[in-house]
Design an enzyme around this catalytic site. Structure first.
Site, PDB file in Angstrom:
ATOM      1  N   ASN A 110       0.860  -1.252  -0.052  1.00 31.68           N
ATOM      2  CA  ASN A 110       0.023  -0.113  -0.256  1.00 31.68           C
ATOM      3  C   ASN A 110       0.946   1.175   0.012  1.00 31.68           C
ATOM      4  O   ASN A 110       0.281   2.216   0.442  1.00 31.68           O
ATOM      5  CB  ASN A 110      -0.924   0.050   1.325  1.00 31.68           C
ATOM      6  N   ARG A 111       2.167   1.235  -0.556  1.00 31.39           N
ATOM      7  CA  ARG A 111       2.949   2.203  -0.564  1.00 31.39           C
ATOM      8  C   ARG A 111       3.269   2.952   0.725  1.00 31.39           C
ATOM      9  O   ARG A 111       3.873   4.058   0.757  1.00 31.39           O
ATOM     10  CB  ARG A 111       2.485   3.477  -1.420  1.00 31.39           C
ATOM     11  N   LEU A 112       3.048   1.849   1.874  1.00 30.31           N
ATOM     12  CA  LEU A 112       3.518   2.398   3.024  1.00 30.31           C
ATOM     13  C   LEU A 112       4.839   1.930   3.378  1.00 30.31           C
ATOM     14  O   LEU A 112       4.872   1.107   4.291  1.00 30.31           O
ATOM     15  CB  LEU A 112       2.412   2.069   4.039  1.00 30.31           C
TER      16      LEU A 112
END
Ligand SMILES: Cc1cc2nc3c(=O)[nH]c(=O)nc-3n(C[C@H](O)[C@H](O)[C@H](O)COP(=O)(O)O)c2cc1C
Length: 212
Positions: A190-192
């Protein structure tokens, strides 16, 4: 415009937590480098070196990392090249590594200085003869008339140095990049992503987590 908006990959390979990282970023660099190099499929030591040119434009290119220790990162090149001239004026540089299979990136900011003559000499003579001739023949980064011009120069040098040691050109040698900050980036879902940046403060390294 070519539409690449569906190019999307979720990063799942690992995580980077404060509890798992050492005090010394070079120890973490060493671990990551060994892991990146383990499959021997690519050139784990290929890195992007970015410099700021005399005209103020940044310029990036790949070079090969040829050594590292607590002092920093070493690569070899032509001191009269575009990057050599840029470093002469602005020794602050950025090195970056992208190890795709591990979903990792490392970004180093540091100050470049020339390695000792002895170190450049020793490395130059450890290179294959063809690379030594290439370094002697090539006015790196200058415009040249043609491929033939270069090939003829190599033929002439081959015969001039037949059976002789090729001296290191004075304009050819190493740079040691002494790091002032090193960011380790691990891709997450999640691009985290996880980003831990070490910043040199005096003689010790401070750590901070950056938002992805
Ligand atoms: C995989 C790879 C490795 C390279 N390694 C070096 C290197 O170790 N030293 C070097 O001077 N150029 C190396 N080059 C060439 C540089 O990318 C660049 O073309 C050259 O150094 C001239 O750069 P400049 O005109 O910005 O100075 C390499 C290129 C690639 C793609």
């Amino acid at each position: 415009m070519e539409d690449l908006s569906n190019y999307r990959k979720s990063y799942q390979r690992g995580q980077l937590l404060e509890s798992d990282v050492p005090e010394n970023p070079m120890a973490l660099f060493h671990d990551w480098f060994l892991q990146a190099d383990a499959d021997k499929k690519g050139e784990a030591n290929a890195m992007t070196v970015s410099t700021v040119g005399e005209d103020g434009f940044p310029l990036s290119r790949i070079v090969l990392l040829k050594g590292y220790d607590d002092a920093g990162f070493v690569f070899y090149t032509n001191y009269d090249s575009q990057k050599g001239r840029a470093i002469q004026k602005h020794p602050k540089v950025c090195l970056s590594f992208f190890w795709e299979a591990l979903e990792r990136q490392i970004i180093v900011r540091g100050v470049a200085e020339r390695t000792s003559l002895e170190q450049s000499e020793e490395y130059f003579h450890s290179r294959p003869r063809g690379s030594q001739l290439g370094a002697k023949a090539s006015p790196q980064s200058q415009a040249i008339a043609s491929r033939e011009w270069l090939d003829e120069k190599i033929v002439a040098l081959e015969s001039a140095f037949d059976g002789k040691e090729i001296p290191r050109p004075e304009h050819w040698g190493g740079y040691l990049v002494r790091p002032v900050s090193i960011e380790f980036w691990q891709g997450r879902a999640n691009r985290l992503h996880d980003r831990i940046r070490y910043v040199l403060s005096g003689i010790s390294w401070m750590k901070e987590r950056l938002a992805p």
